[in-house]
Motif scaffolding. Structure first.
Motif, PDB file in Angstrom:
ATOM      1  N   VAL A   1      -2.846   3.859  -8.505  1.00 35.85           N
ATOM      2  CA  VAL A   1      -3.724   4.353  -7.451  1.00 35.85           C
ATOM      3  C   VAL A   1      -5.042   3.576  -7.402  1.00 35.85           C
ATOM      4  O   VAL A   1      -5.650   3.429  -6.351  1.00 35.85           O
ATOM      5  CB  VAL A   1      -3.975   5.870  -7.650  1.00 35.85           C
ATOM      6  CG1 VAL A   1      -4.934   6.403  -6.602  1.00 35.85           C
ATOM      7  CG2 VAL A   1      -2.651   6.611  -7.587  1.00 35.85           C
ATOM      8  N   HIS A   2      -5.424   3.037  -8.541  1.00 33.96           N
ATOM      9  CA  HIS A   2      -6.701   2.304  -8.589  1.00 33.96           C
ATOM     10  C   HIS A   2      -6.674   1.023  -7.766  1.00 33.96           C
ATOM     11  O   HIS A   2      -7.709   0.419  -7.526  1.00 33.96           O
ATOM     12  CB  HIS A   2      -7.065   1.978 -10.037  1.00 33.96           C
ATOM     13  CG  HIS A   2      -7.308   3.209 -10.847  1.00 33.96           C
ATOM     14  ND1 HIS A   2      -8.464   3.928 -10.752  1.00 33.96           N
ATOM     15  CD2 HIS A   2      -6.517   3.873 -11.732  1.00 33.96           C
ATOM     16  CE1 HIS A   2      -8.391   4.982 -11.550  1.00 33.96           C
ATOM     17  NE2 HIS A   2      -7.212   4.963 -12.156  1.00 33.96           N
ATOM     18  N   TYR A   3      -5.490   0.584  -7.375  1.00 35.82           N
ATOM     19  CA  TYR A   3      -5.391  -0.657  -6.598  1.00 35.82           C
ATOM     20  C   TYR A   3      -5.127  -0.396  -5.117  1.00 35.82           C
ATOM     21  O   TYR A   3      -5.052  -1.304  -4.324  1.00 35.82           O
ATOM     22  CB  TYR A   3      -4.271  -1.548  -7.171  1.00 35.82           C
ATOM     23  CG  TYR A   3      -4.546  -1.912  -8.612  1.00 35.82           C
ATOM     24  CD1 TYR A   3      -5.303  -3.040  -8.910  1.00 35.82           C
ATOM     25  CD2 TYR A   3      -4.094  -1.107  -9.648  1.00 35.82           C
ATOM     26  CE1 TYR A   3      -5.594  -3.364 -10.216  1.00 35.82           C
ATOM     27  CE2 TYR A   3      -4.379  -1.412 -10.963  1.00 35.82           C
ATOM     28  CZ  TYR A   3      -5.132  -2.545 -11.245  1.00 35.82           C
ATOM     29  OH  TYR A   3      -5.428  -2.859 -12.535  1.00 35.82           O
TER      30      TYR A   3
ATOM     31  N   THR B   1       0.831  -1.207   0.000  1.00 36.39           N
ATOM     32  CA  THR B   1       0.000   0.000   0.000  1.00 36.39           C
ATOM     33  C   THR B   1       0.864   1.255   0.000  1.00 36.39           C
ATOM     34  O   THR B   1       0.604   2.210  -0.748  1.00 36.39           O
ATOM     35  CB  THR B   1      -0.920   0.013   1.249  1.00 36.39           C
ATOM     36  OG1 THR B   1      -1.613  -1.228   1.307  1.00 36.39           O
ATOM     37  CG2 THR B   1      -1.919   1.142   1.181  1.00 36.39           C
ATOM     38  N   MET B   2       1.890   1.235   0.820  1.00 32.66           N
ATOM     39  CA  MET B   2       2.761   2.409   0.932  1.00 32.66           C
ATOM     40  C   MET B   2       3.695   2.555  -0.264  1.00 32.66           C
ATOM     41  O   MET B   2       4.354   3.588  -0.419  1.00 32.66           O
ATOM     42  CB  MET B   2       3.599   2.339   2.220  1.00 32.66           C
ATOM     43  CG  MET B   2       2.781   2.251   3.497  1.00 32.66           C
ATOM     44  SD  MET B   2       1.662   3.646   3.700  1.00 32.66           S
ATOM     45  CE  MET B   2       2.775   4.817   4.443  1.00 32.66           C
ATOM     46  N   ALA B   3       3.763   1.499  -1.091  1.00 36.02           N
ATOM     47  CA  ALA B   3       4.631   1.568  -2.271  1.00 36.02           C
ATOM     48  C   ALA B   3       3.905   2.177  -3.468  1.00 36.02           C
ATOM     49  O   ALA B   3       4.521   2.496  -4.480  1.00 36.02           O
ATOM     50  CB  ALA B   3       5.139   0.174  -2.626  1.00 36.02           C
ATOM     51  N   ILE B   4       2.584   2.377  -3.347  1.00 41.08           N
ATOM     52  CA  ILE B   4       1.797   2.863  -4.492  1.00 41.08           C
ATOM     53  C   ILE B   4       2.246   4.266  -4.922  1.00 41.08           C
ATOM     54  O   ILE B   4       2.502   4.510  -6.096  1.00 41.08           O
ATOM     55  CB  ILE B   4       0.280   2.871  -4.151  1.00 41.08           C
ATOM     56  CG1 ILE B   4      -0.211   1.457  -3.829  1.00 41.08           C
ATOM     57  CG2 ILE B   4      -0.523   3.524  -5.266  1.00 41.08           C
ATOM     58  CD1 ILE B   4      -0.439   0.546  -4.989  1.00 41.08           C
ATOM     59  N   THR B   5       2.386   5.170  -3.941  1.00 48.30           N
ATOM     60  CA  THR B   5       2.800   6.543  -4.277  1.00 48.30           C
ATOM     61  C   THR B   5       4.192   6.575  -4.922  1.00 48.30           C
ATOM     62  O   THR B   5       4.347   7.190  -5.986  1.00 48.30           O
ATOM     63  CB  THR B   5       2.710   7.439  -3.027  1.00 48.30           C
ATOM     64  OG1 THR B   5       1.339   7.503  -2.640  1.00 48.30           O
ATOM     65  CG2 THR B   5       3.241   8.838  -3.295  1.00 48.30           C
TER      66      THR B   5
END
Lengths: 214, 327
Positions: free
Chosen positions: A79-81, A63-67
């Motif tokens: 971001v959609h995931y 989750t924290m790797a998305i940005t």
């Protein structure tokens, strides 16, 4: 080129989501199989608590790797995931807490209270769980609309939850700090990648390569 | 009821006293040559010949001093040998079983030093030769609030210390585990906080207590490497980490020796580390323990007893000592 990619991603997004969803349920299957096959060792409750906690942490890392992924790849597709990944953090965190309460404490609520008050690693672990709760509740599009700008401010709580979770892990280590330090390193990298300078570097690079192509 | 049961037993089923004595002799002899794998086939073949042993076993239980045996359910062999804290091989409970095979335990020698009449480095054979091995069924209470019941094979540490002559100045006994990073991967860990080699210590009266043994086997078999082969300490009224494994040095000293966990975290682990439900470890309660193996809906959570249930035998060692301060 970019436009084609985008529409293709949109087209396949719902399929990919189903795929990711099923994939994220595999750890649960692993836990079930462990119980059914009796392969969790002489202290299965502790093994289940460890495994579920570990998976909550892994989904938190994702989750924290998305940005950072968005910055590095310059694509907002990731971001959609994020919502789904975040909800899986919560899902495995709930499982973790339930396993601890039901199987380790045998539903002795006064013991839970004593643990939360007296054992620092449990205090911070429980604190992190409490912080995740409003984030899970307000994860829907409706809440997002309702809260407007407040929503993203509220969801900054994930940083505090992450810090508490790291403490939860560090304070459990008896002698070897290698594993907790690896997690601290991973989170540090994910935080550093959020710095504005990183964004600038990747933007500049993209511009340069675009200029080259022209 | 009892009389009837005895009458039900066919005379052919009862092990004769002579074969029982033979078994004891056999175990003594096996002890004398207890090196590496020799012990294991010897004892297992003995139990194949003599069937069934339960009656002898009960007789032996009654005849021996209190505390030497517990009739509680024993933790199965696969759990005793598959769920271990032996940080020299890694911090995961399954690491010792996975990685201990690299450990070379033959040849093995133990150095006996300090305030003793006959100091020197002795081979394992020399150490074991004169001692008769016996079985002790003890509770093992880990500081992490889990426990097991284990049938050890060993002999009293007091017998060994007397043999080498306890010096008049000796007040403590210090122990040291093998230091061999090539074979013990945990000793190579870069972020470990334990200063290898692992060291432990006892007060002389604790070391001389009849419950304190040096063990060379478990479940009638040679001590598996993951359990501290070839020779380890067992002090059943203290937390498990006091029972140091794979011993290479025994030193009698005048001053209190350093102990590994105490050096690592003095506020969490004291020198004595007697099992005490009234003194919590800072990170977990010691009031109860989970007896292994357990299952999800039968957590086997039981009350922890002072001195791990051996208060009757050892509490007198600590009269006048504040056990909350000297934890």
């Amino acid at each position: 080129m970019a436009v084609v990619n985008k529409s293709r991603a949109v087209k396949y997004r719902s399929y990919i989501k189903v795929f990711v969803f099923l994939f994220a349920l595999l750890p649960l299957l692993q836990l079930f199989l462990g119980v059914l096959q009796n392969s969790l060792g002489p202290d299965p409750a502790k093994a289940l608590a460890h495994l579920s906690g570990e998976w909550a942490l892994r989904f938190l890392i994702i989750t924290m790797a998305i940005t950072p992924l968005r910055i590095i790849t310059r694509s907002s597709e990731w971001v959609h995931y994020r919502r789904m990944m975040g909800l899986f953090v919560f899902f495995y965190a709930v499982l973790h807490l339930l396993i601890y309460c039901v199987f380790l404490l045998g539903l002795q609520w006064q013991d839970l209270w004593a643990d939360i008050l007296e054992r620092p690693y449990i205090t911070v672990g429980f604190g992190a769980w409490v912080l995740l709760l409003p984030l899970a509740v307000t994860s829907t599009k409706r809440w997002q609309r309702k809260l407007g700008r407040q929503w993203s401010r509220l969801h900054k709580l994930i940083y505090m939850a992450s810090a508490l979770i790291l403490l939860h892990i560090i304070w459990q280590a008896r002698s070897d700090l290698e594993e907790p330090l690896v997690y601290v390193l991973i989170f540090s990298v994910l935080m550093l990648l959020r710095l504005p300078i990183v964004k600038r570097i990747f933007n500049d690079r993209a511009k340069k390569s675009a200029a080259h192509q022209h | 009821m009892l009389i009837k049961q005895v009458a039900d037993i066919l005379p052919s089923e009862i092990t004769s006293e002579s074969s029982y004595l033979n078994r004891r002799q056999f175990m003594g002899a096996a002890g004398a040559m207890a090196m590496g794998s020799l012990l294991s086939p010897a004892i297992s073949s003995a139990s194949e010949v003599i069937e069934p042993p339960p009656l002898d076993y009960l007789a032996a239980t009654k005849a021996s001093p209190s505390g030497f045996y517990t009739s509680e359910v024993q933790t199965p062999y696969r759990d005793v040998t598959g769920y271990n804290n032996f940080y020299e091989f890694g911090t995961d409970k399954t690491d010792p079983e996975k990685y201990a095979s690299k450990l070379v335990t033959d040849p093995w020698s133990v150095s006996i030093e300090g305030e003793v009449d006959k100091p020197g480095t002795y081979t394992l054979e020399d150490i074991l030769k004169p001692h008769d091995l016996e079985e002790r069924i003890y509770r093992l209470r880990c500081v992490e609030a889990w426990s097991m019941v284990v049938p050890w094979i060993g002999f009293p540490l007091a017998d060994l210390l007397k043999r080498f002559g306890v010096g008049s100045k000796a007040k403590y006994v210090a122990f040291e585990t093998l230091y061999r990073p090539d074979e013990m991967r945990g000793q190579r860990s870069r972020f470990g906080t334990i200063d290898w080699p692992y060291v432990e210590g006892l007060r002389l009266d604790e070391a001389m207590h009849p419950l304190t043994i040096l063990a060379v086997g478990v479940y009638g078999k040679t001590m598996p490497k993951q359990n501290g082969a070839p020779i380890r300490l067992i002090v059943p009224w203290k937390y498990g980490f006091k029972s140091i494994k794979s011993i290479v040095k025994i030193r009698l000293t005048e001053r209190k020796p350093a102990t590994s966990w105490n050096k690592t975290a003095p506020s969490e682990y004291g020198f004595y580390s007697n099992v005490n439900p009234a003194v919590s470890h800072p990170r977990w309660s010691q009031a109860t323990e989970r007896r292994l193996p357990n299952s999800l809906f039968k957590p086997n959570r039981i009350e922890t007893l002072p001195f791990n249930g051996y208060a009757e035998q050892v509490a007198s060692l600590y009269t006048g000592l504040n056990l909350k301060r000297h934890f």
